[in-house]
Design a protein around this motif. Structure first.
Motif, PDB file in Angstrom:
ATOM      1  N   GLU A   2      -9.985 -19.784  34.915  1.00 18.54           N
ATOM      2  CA  GLU A   2      -9.667 -20.875  34.425  1.00 18.54           C
ATOM      3  C   GLU A   2     -10.658 -21.358  33.103  1.00 18.54           C
ATOM      4  N   THR A   6      -9.869 -21.385  29.100  1.00 17.46           N
ATOM      5  CA  THR A   6     -10.303 -22.805  28.434  1.00 17.46           C
ATOM      6  C   THR A   6     -11.025 -22.256  27.205  1.00 17.46           C
ATOM      7  N   ASP A   7     -12.003 -21.516  27.253  1.00 18.32           N
ATOM      8  CA  ASP A   7     -12.795 -21.120  26.227  1.00 18.32           C
ATOM      9  C   ASP A   7     -12.148 -20.485  25.175  1.00 18.32           C
ATOM     10  N   GLN A  10     -10.090 -22.879  23.124  1.00 19.89           N
ATOM     11  CA  GLN A  10     -11.164 -23.707  22.157  1.00 19.89           C
ATOM     12  C   GLN A  10     -11.415 -22.809  20.752  1.00 19.89           C
ATOM     13  N   CYS A  25      -2.868 -21.489  26.287  1.00 22.61           N
ATOM     14  CA  CYS A  25      -3.129 -22.831  27.268  1.00 22.61           C
ATOM     15  C   CYS A  25      -1.864 -22.866  28.266  1.00 22.61           C
ATOM     16  N   LEU A  28      -3.079 -21.115  31.114  1.00 26.74           N
ATOM     17  CA  LEU A  28      -3.866 -21.828  31.730  1.00 26.74           C
ATOM     18  C   LEU A  28      -3.361 -23.262  32.767  1.00 26.74           C
ATOM     19  N   CYS A  29      -2.421 -23.865  32.108  1.00 24.28           N
ATOM     20  CA  CYS A  29      -1.569 -24.846  32.933  1.00 24.28           C
ATOM     21  C   CYS A  29      -0.871 -24.169  33.942  1.00 24.28           C
ATOM     22  N   ASN A  37      -5.809 -29.882  31.817  1.00 25.31           N
ATOM     23  CA  ASN A  37      -5.215 -28.780  31.095  1.00 25.31           C
ATOM     24  C   ASN A  37      -4.164 -29.247  30.382  1.00 25.31           C
ATOM     25  N   LEU A  40      -5.125 -30.624  27.068  1.00 22.58           N
ATOM     26  CA  LEU A  40      -5.495 -29.488  26.046  1.00 22.58           C
ATOM     27  C   LEU A  40      -4.258 -28.868  25.488  1.00 22.58           C
ATOM     28  N   TYR A 183     -15.004 -29.217  25.439  1.00 23.48           N
ATOM     29  CA  TYR A 183     -13.840 -29.975  25.940  1.00 23.48           C
ATOM     30  C   TYR A 183     -13.443 -31.175  24.904  1.00 23.48           C
ATOM     31  N   SER A 187      -9.989 -32.164  22.932  1.00 22.20           N
ATOM     32  CA  SER A 187      -9.312 -33.554  23.578  1.00 22.20           C
ATOM     33  C   SER A 187      -9.047 -34.847  22.633  1.00 22.20           C
TER      34      SER A 187
END
Length: 760
Positions: A2, A6-7, A10, A25, A28-29, A37, A40, A183, A187
């Motif tokens: 995760e 995420t990184d 971004q 993403c 990720l979700c 998430n 994001l 984050y 966001s």
């Protein structure tokens, strides 16, 4: 897994790889479908111009950040009621607005576009109180006519607020949590700046996003913002709730400039660079533009059609056709400086004055002042020194000393600075915003000469930027100083050829100057830069309107409205074209649409007033001219037509008073003098009327309508020889065919008593 995904998301956003960010993403979700998430993922879709996708993902979510992002997506899709509900839930009437200043700013926009001006003003002010550097909120207050003096807004209270945000938070917890900050970058800050390119509308429902407080461009990602606490850790970057002015500028960057736009005139640029004064950007020897002569139109028996042909034109183009000053030979700018022939009061040549530019010229323009270079440089240096000293005094000196003694450092954008440097930098920013804000506020109040004086106090490095130069051009435009406006806008184009700021007004300036070649070139350049910008299509529409192809111009202005439904100027231009096509009903609708967007858009009030004046609905005409006059009380042309409506309502004394004010407001404008002579003649004050007309002859010696009116007055005084002489002079000046017929009819009835003539 995760953390790695995420990184990567971004990192993709930082490099503007939105498709890759969406793909990762989604993985990720799928792996961890937490609300953080999902936020994001919604942010990725918003940056990729897919507001509907973000809307579906966040619908029903209750956390503050989710509600804010959901409100952004609703605003983009023009679902203003849902956006308001997301920010202010019905079950939480006193609840906190998410995202602080940015949330209040978005709510203010929603209230503005739902015609709740007082609520909008309240939230814009709240946004400024939370974040004094939220320029977009102050800009909206200026547009609504509710802005306080910039010295108050960006004064001591703002300085203390910034000190509290940066210094207190920074000293309390100097260690920035990088994971939390990363984050936050995605966001919230992505949605903190105001300007949005219309190109982002491709996947939405055709609504304009210019006023949405979110650019969703990757450039904003690197700025940082506050979001919800993660894992129970309160972010230490709360002072990033709203974007900095730099983020605001980055978010609205247009496509790269064309190569052919990058060929400025070297000598002109050298002039700007070698002279430290912004006055050096134009040639100080240029004379002020000349203005056409006009009359009151179909309210005169002698020339009943004097304003009937062209009707209302250009929104802020309300006044004169070329905005020209009348000199001894009455040559005008309309012929691009090459035609010395007279422009007549009669027929359409006069009526175009009606709506082209309702403005007032005040004093000499800044290019005509001759100040030695050394004095100018010294003045600018002094202004910068004064700005710094004045703003630094806003911070309590004790805090600065304690910070220096303690050696405290404060994180700003991920870099640590000493507290004294942060205070000094904030004071400089506030000083700059004070000058810019005061100039913009004065401009929105149509105190254009005062605004120009304020902009001149800016350091030359800020003055010679596209935004300031565009504001200078707009101010000269409102002052009917089209040549100076042309020069200011030209320099703005040279500085940033990719910027569309003020280009709709610039195209109107060229329209008035009859510069068809320059206008055509500008339209081509703008459409090449951004075909989805309403400013580009306004320029194209002006090209066709200048060629009298009003049907095509109307189609093009409608295209501008499609691209940006909240672009009031495009609606007003549609109204002008409808009036040119004698479609008054749709013209009124277009003007009303403009007023729904901006109730202070005085051009639309003026346009409706002109329609009612032509329809002889004088009570309605007086009301709408009065509203325009309240918004712009310095316009000579508005006052002239307000006086005409008052005279038609038998309020002659009030009409004469307003005409006198119009004459004092702009002695170069012949319209109020001509209207005053008409009123005096109707009151049978023939000697006073002749005195006014004799003075008017000095300004407009080749205007046939002046001599025709004098002939009519002499006829009323039974001075038939003088009447015949002036009727003959009027014919010799080659008026329009309609006016020729009217003058010949007056000559035929020269010896008919007025009583019998009225019965005939």
């Amino acid at each position: 897994m995760e953390a790695i995904l995420t990184d990567c998301v971004q990192n993709s956003l930082r490099h503007f790889m939105f498709g890759n960010a969406i793909f990762l993403c989604e993985r990720l979700c799928a792996e961890s479908p937490t609300e953080v998430n999902l936020q994001l993922l919604a942010a990725c879709y918003l940056q990729n111009n897919q507001a509907y996708s973000a809307y579906c993902i966040l619908k029903g979510k209750q956390t503050a950040q989710s509600r804010y992002l959901f409100a952004i997506s609703c605003f983009q899709m023009d679902l203003l009621n849902e956006a308001e509900t997301a920010l202010c839930p019905a079950h939480e009437p006193g609840g906190e607005i998410p995202n602080g200043a940015a949330g209040h700013y978005l709510l203010g926009l929603i209230y503005r576009y739902t015609d709740r001006t007082k609520n909008a003003i309240h939230h814009f002010r709240l946004a400024l109180s939370i974040d004094p550097l939220l320029w977009a909120a102050y800009e909206e207050l200026c547009v609504l006519g509710a802005a306080e003096d910039a010295a108050v807004v960006f004064g001591e209270a703002a300085a203390l607020c910034i000190q509290k945000q940066y210094l207190h938070h920074g000293i309390a917890s100097p260690n920035v949590h990088t994971s939390n900050e990363d984050y936050n970058l995605v966001s919230s800050q992505n949605f903190g700046s105001e300007e949005v390119s219309p190109r982002q509308l491709k996947h939405t429902q055709g609504n304009n996003l210019r006023d949405i407080p979110g650019s969703y461009r990757g450039a904003a990602v690197v700025s940082g913002a506050a979001s919800q606490p993660q894992n129970g850790v309160v972010p230490n970057m709360s002072f990033y709730n709203t974007p900095s002015p730099m983020a605001l500028q980055l978010s609205g960057v247009a496509p790269p400039p064309l190569c052919r736009n990058m060929q400025p005139n070297g000598s002109n640029l050298n002039t700007v660079n070698t002279d430290g004064s912004p006055r050096s950007v134009v040639n100080s020897t240029i004379q002020a533009p000349r203005r056409k002569f006009v009359d009151e139109g179909k309210f005169r028996k002698i020339s009943g059609r004097l304003f009937s042909d062209s009707g209302p034109r250009r929104s802020t183009r309300l006044g004169r056709d070329a905005g020209a000053n009348i000199n001894a030979n009455i040559s005008t700018v309309a012929g691009n400086g090459t035609n010395g022939s007279s422009k007549y009061l009669g027929s359409s040549k006069l009526s175009s004055v009606a709506l082209r530019t309702v403005t007032v010229r005040k004093g000499l323009s800044w290019v005509n002042e001759n100040i030695e270079e050394g004095i100018r440089n010294e003045a600018f240096d002094d202004s910068r020194a004064n700005m710094a000293s004045m703003t630094s005094s806003s911070f309590p000196s004790g805090d600065v000393r304690s910070l220096d003694q303690d050696g405290a450092t404060v994180p700003v954008g991920g870099i640590f600075f000493s507290g004294s440097k942060v205070i000094s930098g904030a004071s400089e920013v506030l000083g700059l915003l004070r000058s810019l804000g005061e100039g913009y506020r004065l401009s929105c109040l149509y105190r254009c000469q005062d605004a120009l004086d304020t902009y001149l106090r800016l350091p030359h490095r800020h003055y010679n930027t596209s935004w300031v130069l565009s504001q200078v051009g707009k101010a000269h435009f409102e002052l009917v100083d089209y040549l100076e406006a042309d020069r200011a806008f030209s320099l703005a184009r040279r500085v940033t050829p990719y910027s569309l700021e003020g280009m709709d007004i610039y195209s109107t300036v060229l329209y008035h100057l009859k510069e068809d070649m320059k206008l055509s070139y500008l339209a081509q350049e703008l459409t090449s830069t951004d075909r989805l910008a309403p400013q580009s299509w306004c320029a194209v529409g002006n090209c066709y309107s200048l060629q009298k192809d009003h049907e095509t111009a109307l189609k093009i202005f409608k295209r501008a409205v499609q691209l940006n439904s909240r672009f009031a100027y495009a609606h007003t231009l549609c109204g002008h074209e409808y009036v040119s096509l004698a479609d008054f009903e749709n013209g009124i609708k277009s003007y009303q649409n403009a007023l729904r967007i901006d109730s202070r858009h005085y051009n639309a009030w003026y346009g409706i007033g002109m329609i009612f004046l032509r329809q002889e609905k004088f009570e309605f005409s007086e009301h709408h001219f009065g509203m325009a006059f309240q918004i712009n009380p310095r316009s000579s042309v508005i006052m002239s037509y307000l006086g005409t409506a008052l005279h038609a309502l038998k309020k002659s004394e009030d009409a004469i008073k307003i005409m006198n004010r119009a004459i004092l407001a702009d002695r170069k404008n012949p319209l109020p003098m001509y209207q005053k002579a008409n009123i005096l003649m109707s009151l049978e004050k023939f000697d006073d009327a002749l005195e006014v007309l004799e003075e008017l002859k000095e300004h407009a010696p080749r205007e046939s309508s002046v001599y025709a009116l004098m002939g009519k007055i002499y006829k009323r005084q039974n001075m038939h020889e003088k009447a015949m002489l002036h009727f003959g002079i009027a014919l010799d000046l080659k008026p329009s065919a309609t006016d020729v017929a009217i003058i010949k009819a007056a000559i035929e009835k020269l010896h008919v008593p007025d009583e019998l003539e009225d019965n005939l």
